[in-house]
Write a protein that holds these residues in place. Structure first.
Motif, PDB file in Angstrom:
ATOM      1  N   ALA A 238     -10.015  48.488  -2.970  1.00 41.71           N
ATOM      2  CA  ALA A 238     -10.349  49.908  -2.856  1.00 41.71           C
ATOM      3  C   ALA A 238     -10.731  50.231  -1.420  1.00 41.71           C
ATOM      4  O   ALA A 238     -11.428  49.468  -0.758  1.00 41.71           O
ATOM      5  CB  ALA A 238     -11.500  50.245  -3.793  1.00 41.71           C
ATOM      6  N   MET A 239     -10.267  51.377  -0.940  1.00 41.41           N
ATOM      7  CA  MET A 239     -10.547  51.812   0.426  1.00 41.41           C
ATOM      8  C   MET A 239     -10.903  53.292   0.423  1.00 41.41           C
ATOM      9  O   MET A 239     -10.093  54.124   0.013  1.00 41.41           O
ATOM     10  CB  MET A 239      -9.336  51.585   1.336  1.00 41.41           C
ATOM     11  CG  MET A 239      -8.943  50.144   1.495  1.00 41.41           C
ATOM     12  SD  MET A 239      -7.470  49.947   2.540  1.00 41.41           S
ATOM     13  CE  MET A 239      -7.180  48.177   2.348  1.00 41.41           C
ATOM     14  N   PRO A 240     -12.082  53.652   0.893  1.00 40.02           N
ATOM     15  CA  PRO A 240     -12.448  55.069   0.956  1.00 40.02           C
ATOM     16  C   PRO A 240     -11.658  55.777   2.049  1.00 40.02           C
ATOM     17  O   PRO A 240     -11.280  55.177   3.058  1.00 40.02           O
ATOM     18  CB  PRO A 240     -13.934  55.017   1.296  1.00 40.02           C
ATOM     19  CG  PRO A 240     -14.104  53.737   2.049  1.00 40.02           C
ATOM     20  CD  PRO A 240     -13.154  52.765   1.393  1.00 40.02           C
ATOM     21  N   ALA A 241     -11.421  57.046   1.868  1.00 42.99           N
ATOM     22  CA  ALA A 241     -10.688  57.821   2.872  1.00 42.99           C
ATOM     23  C   ALA A 241     -11.427  57.849   4.204  1.00 42.99           C
ATOM     24  O   ALA A 241     -10.812  57.950   5.269  1.00 42.99           O
ATOM     25  CB  ALA A 241     -10.470  59.251   2.366  1.00 42.99           C
ATOM     26  N   SER A 242     -12.760  57.728   4.161  1.00 46.96           N
ATOM     27  CA  SER A 242     -13.566  57.768   5.378  1.00 46.96           C
ATOM     28  C   SER A 242     -13.290  56.589   6.305  1.00 46.96           C
ATOM     29  O   SER A 242     -13.631  56.626   7.486  1.00 46.96           O
ATOM     30  CB  SER A 242     -15.056  57.783   5.020  1.00 46.96           C
ATOM     31  OG  SER A 242     -15.397  56.639   4.257  1.00 46.96           O
ATOM     32  N   LEU A 243     -12.647  55.546   5.774  1.00 47.28           N
ATOM     33  CA  LEU A 243     -12.310  54.386   6.595  1.00 47.28           C
ATOM     34  C   LEU A 243     -11.406  54.785   7.749  1.00 47.28           C
ATOM     35  O   LEU A 243     -11.399  54.139   8.803  1.00 47.28           O
ATOM     36  CB  LEU A 243     -11.616  53.335   5.729  1.00 47.28           C
ATOM     37  CG  LEU A 243     -11.146  52.042   6.406  1.00 47.28           C
ATOM     38  CD1 LEU A 243     -12.336  51.234   6.911  1.00 47.28           C
ATOM     39  CD2 LEU A 243     -10.312  51.208   5.451  1.00 47.28           C
ATOM     40  N   PHE A 244     -10.664  55.874   7.572  1.00 51.08           N
ATOM     41  CA  PHE A 244      -9.694  56.304   8.575  1.00 51.08           C
ATOM     42  C   PHE A 244     -10.224  57.473   9.422  1.00 51.08           C
ATOM     43  O   PHE A 244      -9.459  58.095  10.160  1.00 51.08           O
ATOM     44  CB  PHE A 244      -8.388  56.685   7.891  1.00 51.08           C
ATOM     45  CG  PHE A 244      -7.794  55.553   7.096  1.00 51.08           C
ATOM     46  CD1 PHE A 244      -6.927  54.654   7.686  1.00 51.08           C
ATOM     47  CD2 PHE A 244      -8.134  55.374   5.763  1.00 51.08           C
ATOM     48  CE1 PHE A 244      -6.386  53.599   6.959  1.00 51.08           C
ATOM     49  CE2 PHE A 244      -7.603  54.326   5.028  1.00 51.08           C
ATOM     50  CZ  PHE A 244      -6.740  53.429   5.628  1.00 51.08           C
ATOM     51  N   ASP A 245     -11.513  57.773   9.302  1.00 50.82           N
ATOM     52  CA  ASP A 245     -12.119  58.848  10.085  1.00 50.82           C
ATOM     53  C   ASP A 245     -12.628  58.340  11.428  1.00 50.82           C
ATOM     54  O   ASP A 245     -12.927  57.146  11.594  1.00 50.82           O
ATOM     55  CB  ASP A 245     -13.296  59.471   9.320  1.00 50.82           C
ATOM     56  CG  ASP A 245     -12.858  60.207   8.067  1.00 50.82           C
ATOM     57  OD1 ASP A 245     -11.655  60.533   7.966  1.00 50.82           O
ATOM     58  OD2 ASP A 245     -13.718  60.437   7.193  1.00 50.82           O
ATOM     59  N   ILE A 246     -12.791  59.260  12.385  1.00 49.80           N
ATOM     60  CA  ILE A 246     -13.431  58.934  13.651  1.00 49.80           C
ATOM     61  C   ILE A 246     -14.923  58.764  13.389  1.00 49.80           C
ATOM     62  O   ILE A 246     -15.544  59.616  12.743  1.00 49.80           O
ATOM     63  CB  ILE A 246     -13.217  60.056  14.692  1.00 49.80           C
ATOM     64  CG1 ILE A 246     -11.718  60.351  14.860  1.00 49.80           C
ATOM     65  CG2 ILE A 246     -13.859  59.677  16.025  1.00 49.80           C
ATOM     66  CD1 ILE A 246     -10.919  59.192  15.373  1.00 49.80           C
ATOM     67  N   PRO A 247     -15.556  57.694  13.869  1.00 52.21           N
ATOM     68  CA  PRO A 247     -16.993  57.520  13.650  1.00 52.21           C
ATOM     69  C   PRO A 247     -17.797  58.690  14.228  1.00 52.21           C
ATOM     70  O   PRO A 247     -17.438  59.259  15.263  1.00 52.21           O
ATOM     71  CB  PRO A 247     -17.310  56.215  14.398  1.00 52.21           C
ATOM     72  CG  PRO A 247     -16.006  55.478  14.436  1.00 52.21           C
ATOM     73  CD  PRO A 247     -14.956  56.543  14.583  1.00 52.21           C
ATOM     74  N   GLU A 248     -18.855  59.035  13.565  1.00 48.42           N
ATOM     75  CA  GLU A 248     -19.707  60.141  14.015  1.00 48.42           C
ATOM     76  C   GLU A 248     -20.313  59.818  15.375  1.00 48.42           C
ATOM     77  O   GLU A 248     -20.747  58.700  15.639  1.00 48.42           O
ATOM     78  CB  GLU A 248     -20.824  60.381  12.998  1.00 48.42           C
ATOM     79  CG  GLU A 248     -21.681  61.599  13.301  1.00 48.42           C
ATOM     80  CD  GLU A 248     -22.707  61.860  12.220  1.00 48.42           C
ATOM     81  OE1 GLU A 248     -23.573  62.729  12.430  1.00 48.42           O
ATOM     82  OE2 GLU A 248     -22.642  61.182  11.161  1.00 48.42           O
ATOM     83  N   GLY A 249     -20.330  60.817  16.263  1.00 51.55           N
ATOM     84  CA  GLY A 249     -20.938  60.649  17.572  1.00 51.55           C
ATOM     85  C   GLY A 249     -19.979  60.161  18.649  1.00 51.55           C
ATOM     86  O   GLY A 249     -20.367  60.056  19.809  1.00 51.55           O
ATOM     87  N   TYR A 250     -18.718  59.878  18.282  1.00 47.94           N
ATOM     88  CA  TYR A 250     -17.751  59.426  19.275  1.00 47.94           C
ATOM     89  C   TYR A 250     -17.167  60.636  20.009  1.00 47.94           C
ATOM     90  O   TYR A 250     -16.956  61.697  19.428  1.00 47.94           O
ATOM     91  CB  TYR A 250     -16.635  58.632  18.621  1.00 47.94           C
ATOM     92  CG  TYR A 250     -17.002  57.195  18.331  1.00 47.94           C
ATOM     93  CD1 TYR A 250     -18.225  56.870  17.724  1.00 47.94           C
ATOM     94  CD2 TYR A 250     -16.148  56.152  18.650  1.00 47.94           C
ATOM     95  CE1 TYR A 250     -18.564  55.560  17.450  1.00 47.94           C
ATOM     96  CE2 TYR A 250     -16.479  54.836  18.371  1.00 47.94           C
ATOM     97  CZ  TYR A 250     -17.694  54.551  17.771  1.00 47.94           C
ATOM     98  OH  TYR A 250     -18.040  53.250  17.508  1.00 47.94           O
ATOM     99  N   THR A 251     -16.886  60.471  21.299  1.00 46.04           N
ATOM    100  CA  THR A 251     -16.405  61.558  22.150  1.00 46.04           C
ATOM    101  C   THR A 251     -14.903  61.444  22.379  1.00 46.04           C
ATOM    102  O   THR A 251     -14.393  60.362  22.678  1.00 46.04           O
ATOM    103  CB  THR A 251     -17.108  61.522  23.519  1.00 46.04           C
ATOM    104  OG1 THR A 251     -18.522  61.578  23.324  1.00 46.04           O
ATOM    105  CG2 THR A 251     -16.668  62.699  24.375  1.00 46.04           C
ATOM    106  N   GLU A 252     -14.222  62.580  22.243  1.00 49.88           N
ATOM    107  CA  GLU A 252     -12.791  62.573  22.496  1.00 49.88           C
ATOM    108  C   GLU A 252     -12.526  62.628  23.993  1.00 49.88           C
ATOM    109  O   GLU A 252     -13.148  63.393  24.717  1.00 49.88           O
ATOM    110  CB  GLU A 252     -12.110  63.763  21.812  1.00 49.88           C
ATOM    111  CG  GLU A 252     -10.595  63.751  21.971  1.00 49.88           C
ATOM    112  CD  GLU A 252      -9.913  64.827  21.163  1.00 49.88           C
ATOM    113  OE1 GLU A 252      -8.671  64.802  21.072  1.00 49.88           O
ATOM    114  OE2 GLU A 252     -10.623  65.702  20.615  1.00 49.88           O
TER     115      GLU A 252
END
Length: 270
Positions: A238-252
């Motif tokens: 099982a893999m949550p969709a959040s696994l593919f999100d940008i970590p909070e606080g990271y700058t583009e």
């Protein structure tokens, strides 16, 4: 499902800071075309080794690959390494630099549109010169948990690449779309709908199944590199969709602004 190996890919340095994390991806240059969209995904661990990479000492690194929610993530095993996320739905590749807590996103279509037409034509001509031959040796061997068949792959043109690929048809997932985003001979690549692209794709399609072990020797601009990528683990989980999100606080960040030294752009092969 059925696994197909087409497309090419062994230019290993997608990301310098990641070093070998993406070696398995480019070593095989898979074409991923049916992807899991539910919480259940496919997890792979690959041990990547290389020598002669940009003058560096021999290296070894474990990469972790996640396939779920119609996305692919290749993650470094190092806490401050670099991850890559491929999203075919948006046509983007996102590179996440954990050490700097930064990320940047590449839209593949936009990159191609931004190139001048003469530049595109010149690059297309260079890629079209690449000749690929695949030989089925008929040899078989059990590698890890899988019965594999040996193929010899030769690529000549922009660079010389010789590969020994051990592939298995025993894995229960179809791989056919993610790295097609990076494949120059894929449907959206420089050689799309061309005889040269079709020939390259057809030759690579001779490899049946998923590559478990890939040994590569590469010659480019007078330097040589040897690498080896071996899949150690394939399992469903099982893999949550959040696994593919940008970590909070990271700058583009934009390409070339503070990120380039750690993460040069991807290199792709037909």
């Amino acid at each position: 499902m059925t696994t197909r190996f087409s497309g090419a890919a062994n230019a290993h340095s997608l990301i310098r800071g990641m070093r070998l994390t993406l070696a398995v991806l480019l070593a095989s240059l898979l074409n991923l075309s049916a992807v899991l969209a539910s919480d259940e995904g496919i997890y792979l661990e690959t041990l990547n080794r290389s020598t002669g990479l940009m003058g560096e000492a021999p290296q070894e690194e474990l990469s972790k690959t996640y396939l779920a929610h119609d996305k692919m993530k290749v993650a470094s095993s190092e806490a401050e390494g670099t991850d890559m996320i491929l999203d075919p739905a948006t046509g983007t590749m996102t590179f996440i630099n954990h050490a700097a807590k930064q990320y940047y996103t590449i839209n593949i279509a936009s990159v191609k549109e931004g190139m001048s037409q003469p530049g595109m034509e010149q690059m297309r001509a260079m890629v079209a010169e690449t000749k690929i031959t695949v030989q089925d040796t008929g040899e078989s061997q059990k590698i890890g948990d899988w019965n594999c068949r040996k193929y010899l792959v030769s690529k000549t043109g922009m660079m010389g690449i010789e590969q020994e690929v051990w592939a298995t048809e025993e894995v229960d997932f179809d791989v056919n779309r993610f790295t097609e985003m990076m494949s120059l001979s894929g449907p959206d690549g420089l050689l799309a709908n061309s005889p040269e692209g079709a020939a390259q794709q057809a030759e690579m399609a001779k490899i049946k199944g998923y590559p478990i072990l890939t040994k590569t020797k590469m010659q480019m601009m007078g330097s040589s590199m040897e690498s080896e990528s071996e899949v150690k683990v394939i399992r469903k989980e099982a893999m949550p969709a959040s696994l593919f999100d940008i970590p909070e606080g990271y700058t583009e960040r934009e390409m070339g602004k503070g990120m380039g030294a750690a993460m040069p752009g991807p290199a792709a092969h037909p």
